[in-house]
Design an enzyme around this catalytic site. Sequence first.
Site, mmCIF file in Angstrom:
data_model
loop_
_atom_site.group_PDB
_atom_site.id
_atom_site.type_symbol
_atom_site.label_atom_id
_atom_site.label_comp_id
_atom_site.label_asym_id
_atom_site.label_seq_id
_atom_site.Cartn_x
_atom_site.Cartn_y
_atom_site.Cartn_z
ATOM 1 N N HIS A 350 0.735 -1.285 0.133
ATOM 2 C CA HIS A 350 -0.031 0.068 0.092
ATOM 3 C C HIS A 350 0.635 1.246 -0.120
ATOM 4 O O HIS A 350 0.200 2.450 0.102
ATOM 5 C CB HIS A 350 -0.758 -0.051 1.108
ATOM 6 C CG HIS A 350 -1.933 -0.714 1.353
ATOM 7 N ND1 HIS A 350 -3.473 -0.748 0.737
ATOM 8 C CD2 HIS A 350 -2.114 -2.365 1.616
ATOM 9 C CE1 HIS A 350 -4.048 -1.613 0.862
ATOM 10 N NE2 HIS A 350 -3.337 -2.646 1.303
ATOM 11 N N LYS A 536 -8.099 13.532 4.715
ATOM 12 C CA LYS A 536 -7.126 12.826 4.814
ATOM 13 C C LYS A 536 -6.240 12.625 5.966
ATOM 14 O O LYS A 536 -6.083 13.609 6.517
ATOM 15 C CB LYS A 536 -6.132 12.464 3.494
ATOM 16 C CG LYS A 536 -5.765 13.776 2.914
ATOM 17 C CD LYS A 536 -4.967 13.699 1.808
ATOM 18 C CE LYS A 536 -6.185 13.979 0.333
ATOM 19 N NZ LYS A 536 -6.442 12.800 -0.038
ATOM 20 N N ARG A 537 -5.413 11.726 6.236
ATOM 21 C CA ARG A 537 -4.623 11.749 7.078
ATOM 22 C C ARG A 537 -3.440 12.793 7.165
ATOM 23 O O ARG A 537 -3.145 13.367 5.911
ATOM 24 C CB ARG A 537 -3.634 10.429 7.387
ATOM 25 C CG ARG A 537 -4.408 9.180 7.983
ATOM 26 C CD ARG A 537 -4.640 9.566 9.465
ATOM 27 N NE ARG A 537 -3.635 9.588 10.345
ATOM 28 C CZ ARG A 537 -3.304 8.676 11.211
ATOM 29 N NH1 ARG A 537 -4.055 7.528 11.338
ATOM 30 N NH2 ARG A 537 -2.272 8.781 11.937
ATOM 31 N N LYS A 542 1.438 14.307 1.870
ATOM 32 C CA LYS A 542 -0.028 14.686 1.237
ATOM 33 C C LYS A 542 -0.196 16.363 0.833
ATOM 34 O O LYS A 542 -1.286 16.593 0.382
ATOM 35 C CB LYS A 542 -1.053 14.309 2.217
ATOM 36 C CG LYS A 542 -1.115 12.778 2.368
ATOM 37 C CD LYS A 542 -2.442 12.144 3.469
ATOM 38 C CE LYS A 542 -2.113 10.804 3.574
ATOM 39 N NZ LYS A 542 -2.812 9.694 2.488
ATOM 40 N N THR A 644 -8.207 7.013 -1.863
ATOM 41 C CA THR A 644 -9.577 6.547 -2.109
ATOM 42 C C THR A 644 -10.696 7.770 -1.983
ATOM 43 O O THR A 644 -11.820 7.733 -2.378
ATOM 44 C CB THR A 644 -10.052 5.292 -1.195
ATOM 45 O OG1 THR A 644 -9.331 5.480 0.077
ATOM 46 C CG2 THR A 644 -9.319 4.070 -1.877
ATOM 47 N N LYS A 648 -14.126 8.589 -3.797
ATOM 48 C CA LYS A 648 -15.710 8.836 -3.072
ATOM 49 C C LYS A 648 -16.265 10.610 -3.334
ATOM 50 O O LYS A 648 -17.154 10.704 -3.484
ATOM 51 C CB LYS A 648 -15.457 8.999 -1.518
ATOM 52 C CG LYS A 648 -15.028 7.541 -1.009
ATOM 53 C CD LYS A 648 -14.449 7.501 0.385
ATOM 54 C CE LYS A 648 -13.685 6.346 0.717
ATOM 55 N NZ LYS A 648 -12.856 6.368 1.925
HETATM 56 O O1 73E Z 1 -2.519 5.787 -0.687
HETATM 57 C C1 73E Z 1 -3.169 5.059 0.054
HETATM 58 C C2 73E Z 1 -4.196 4.024 -0.221
HETATM 59 O O2 73E Z 1 -5.292 4.401 -0.918
HETATM 60 C C3 73E Z 1 -2.173 4.560 1.112
HETATM 61 O O3 73E Z 1 -1.388 5.747 1.770
HETATM 62 C C4 73E Z 1 -2.887 4.045 2.169
HETATM 63 O O4 73E Z 1 -3.402 2.728 1.791
HETATM 64 C C5 73E Z 1 -4.776 3.137 1.141
HETATM 65 C C6 73E Z 1 -5.468 1.935 0.481
HETATM 66 O O5 73E Z 1 -4.668 1.300 -0.327
HETATM 67 C C7 73E Z 1 -1.761 3.329 3.120
HETATM 68 N N1 73E Z 1 -1.999 3.278 4.567
HETATM 69 C C8 73E Z 1 -0.693 2.651 4.913
HETATM 70 N N2 73E Z 1 0.072 2.458 4.150
HETATM 71 N N3 73E Z 1 -0.625 2.935 2.937
HETATM 72 C C9 73E Z 1 -0.567 2.203 6.415
HETATM 73 C C10 73E Z 1 0.909 1.954 6.642
HETATM 74 C C11 73E Z 1 1.011 1.636 8.040
HETATM 75 C C12 73E Z 1 0.049 1.523 9.214
HETATM 76 C C13 73E Z 1 -1.187 1.957 8.828
HETATM 77 C C14 73E Z 1 -1.485 2.334 7.088
#
Ligand code: 73E
Length: 803
Positions: A350, A536-537, A542, A644, A648
Site C-alpha cells: 500500500h 485525509k491523514r 499529502k 480513495t 468518493k
Molecule cells: O494511498 C493510500 C491508499 O489509498 C495509502 O497511503 C494507504 O492505503 C490506501 C489503501 O490502499 C496506506 N496506509 C498505510 N500504508 N498505505 C499504512 C501503513 C502503516 C500503517 C497503517 C497504514
Amino acid sequence: MDLSKRKFKDDYKKMMTEVYSMDISEAEPTEQFFVLGNLVRTYSSKNWSHTNQVYVENKQKQTYYFSMEFLLGRMLKSNLLNLGILNTVRDGLYDLGIDLETIVQMEPDPGLGNGGLGRLAACFIDSMATSEIPGHGNGIRFKYGLFKQKFVNGYQVELPENWLQNGNVWETRKMHAAVTVRLYGKVWLEKTASGVLEPHYEGAQKVLAVPYDTAVIGYKNDVVNTLRLWSAEVPAQDESTDYWSFIHQRNQIESISEVLYPDDSNYEGRLLRLKQEYFFVSAGVQSIIRHYKKMRVPMLHLAEKVAIHINDTHPALSVPELMRILLDEEKMDWEHAWNVTVNVMSYTNHTIMSEALEKWPIDMISTLLPRIYQIICEIDRRFTMKMSTLFDPSIVERTRIIECGHVKMAHLAIIGSHSINGVAQLHTTILKEKVLHDFYLIYPSKFNNKTNGITQRRWLMLANEPLCNLINRKIGNDWETTPTELKMLKAFRDDEKTLIELAKIKHQNKERFAKHIQKTMGLVLNPDAIFDVQIKRLHAYKRQLLNLLHILSLYFQLKDHPEADLHPRVFIFGAKAAPSYTYAKQIIKLINSVADLINQDTTIKEKLKIVFVENYGVSLAEKIIPAADISEQISLASKEASGTSNMKLMLNGAITLATLDGANVEIRDRVGSNNIIIFGLREEEVYQYYHDGSYHSKSYYDRNPVLRRVLNALIDGTIPDAEAEGRSVFDSLVYYGDEYFVLRDFDAYSAAQKQIDQLYRDTLKWQRMALINIAGAGTFSSDYTVQQYASQIWDVFSRIRDI
Ligand code: 73E
C-alpha cells in the site's frame, strides 16, 4: 428480504418488550437503537447460517482477508440498505414516532483503522458479500479504536475512543472457537526415531484468542459473510497461579487487543505491535486450519480451498505461521509445506514510503516468537541459496529477508506469496520499476495491479440520498449492482434541467453541512461559496501545506484589494496526525491558527473561511463528501499509492484538483482532462530531481515575491500564536530542502486554483463536469476490485461482471 411495514412495526414492538420490558414511548434513543440493531441481527441470522452451510456443503474455496485494520463506520443503515429494508424501517419507525436519523447517531463509530488502508478493508468485505465471493475479514477487536482528536488552543490532543463502552450490538462472542496463541518461551529441535527434526517448546506464555464475529451482509442477495475480530484473554488458570502474578499476566495479555497502534507511518510501542501482528495472524490461521480439517480434504490441497490475503505487511507473519502449522503439527515436509503456503498467500503493498516498510530487530522477534524466527531463518536460507545460483549476489543481498540484524516484512510477504499487487497503475509501475525492482526481476509473474475501489452503497446510496434519487430518476437503478452503468448519465450532459437539478442537490448538501458546522463549531458558512475539501491523514507528502500556503496568498490578495474578484471559498480540512509525528502536528496547529486569523477578519468580506473539523473519521466523511465542490488530491507525484477519498468525492460530483499521483491518473483517464484540474510535477520529474539533486527550494523563496510574502508570514508574527510551528515549517520548506516540493509546485497549484475560480462561475459548465465525474466513478467501485482479486489472485468463485 421481504418485510412489510406492518410486520416490522410488530417485530420492533415485540423486540422492545423482549429486551427492555417496556413500551416504545418510554425508550431513550440509545435503547431504540439497540433494539433495532438486535432486530436487524435476527433478520440476517438465518442467511448467515445458511451462507456458511452452503460454503461447507459445496466445499467452496474461501478467502480470508487478513488486515490489522477494518475501518467500518456505523453499520445500522448499511445493514438496513443491504437487507433491502431501509425505507420500510424508516417509514415504520416514523409511524411509531421514532426518527431513524436520530437513532442512527446513537451507534458508536468504530474507528478500528487509521485511514485509507483500513477503510479499503471495510469496503472490500462489503463488496465481497455483495459479489457473492466467499470472503471473510480477519483482524483484531481493539478495545480502543484510533484516538479521538480534540483541538485545544489549535493543538491536536488525543483522547481514548472507548467504542465498546455501551456494548456492540453487531458482534457475537464465539467462545467455542477460541484458540491458543503462544509467545516467548524456548524452542529446540530434536531428531525423532525416523530422523525428522521435531520442535520442543518450553515455558511459552499462552494467550487465549477469542473471536467476535460480525455479519457482513451482501446487497439484496441473501449472502452473509463473516468479519472475525480476535480479542486477547487470559486462558483458564491452573490452581497454582497466585493472585498478583495473575493480575500482572492479565494486564500484559489483555493489552494485546487493547489499542490500535495509532500511527500511519512511524513506530513506537514496537514490541506490542509485533505481538498484535502475530496474535491475530496465528489465531486466524489456526482457526482456518481447524475449519478446513472438518472438510476432510488432505492438507496438501489446502490452497484449493483456502486463500489468505496479507493486507500490507502487518499480517506477513501468516507465512511462517502457516509453515509452522504444516511442519510441526501436520508433519508435512518443507518442500510440500512451502508449496502449499505460497499458493495460499497473496500480498498487497500500500505504500512506497520507506518509513512504513516494516522491519523487526531479530533479537525482538527471536525472543517473542522463537519458533517463527527459526522458520523465517530457514525461508531466508533457502531463498538466498536458490537465488544465488540464478542472480547477481547484490540482488540476492538486497532481496533477502534477514539483513543488518532485521527481518524485513515486505520481503517475507513477497517471497511467501504467489501474488503481489499495488493499488493503482502508477503505484504498481513504481513498485516494478523502482521500489521492488529487484523482486520484479526475480518474480515478474507475481506482480500485478489492482486499483483500489470504494463501495457505492455507503458512499452514494447512504451518504447522498438526494443525488441517488436523481440518478435513479434519470437512468434507473441498474448501476446499484453494475456501477459502470452510471455512465448512462452522460446522456444528460447537455440537459440543462438535469444540470440545474444537480446544482440544487449540491447546494442542499452544502446547506446541510453548513448547519452541522454552525451547530458544532459555531461557524457560519455561505453555501454559495466553493466548498474546497481536503480530507485525509495529515502527512507531509499529502501536502496540506501547499493548500495552506495558497490560502494565505488569497488572504493577502484580499487584504491588498478587498474588492478583488474572488468567488467566496470555504476550505474544509479533516485530518488526524500520528501522535508521535511532530511535524504533522505542527501543521495542524498552523492551519488552526491561520483559520483563526482569517475567520475573524471582517475586512475580507466573508470571502474566505477555513473549517478544520475535529476528529475526522467515517461518519464525518459521510457528511462532508456530498457537500464538496472541490476534491484536493495534491500529494507529491509518486507518493500516494492510490488514494480513495478521490473516488468518493468524484462519485459525489466534486471536481478533482490533483497531481498525477496514485489513482488520480486513472480518474483523469476516465473523465478526460477537461473534467479534472491537473497541475504540478509528474512522477518522472520528481525522480529526475532525486537523480540530479537540482532542486533548491530556497531559490523559489528568493525569486517568487508572492511565495516569499506567504512564507514570511509564517515567521513574522502575522499568524497568531504559532511562532514555533511557523518557524519549523518555514525552515523545513526554505532551508531544509522541502522534501515534498511544496515550493516547486506552488505556482502551478495557484494557477490551477485560479482556473477553478473562473470555471465555477459558469454553473452549467461546472455541473456538466460534475455529471461526467459521477458518470465515470462506477469504474472505481470496490465491487469490481474484489471481483478482480477473486478471479485473478484468489481463484475463488464470484459473479464476475466484466468492465
Ligand atoms: O494511498 C493510500 C491508499 O489509498 C495509502 O497511503 C494507504 O492505503 C490506501 C489503501 O490502499 C496506506 N496506509 C498505510 N500504508 N498505505 C499504512 C501503513 C502503516 C500503517 C497503517 C497504514
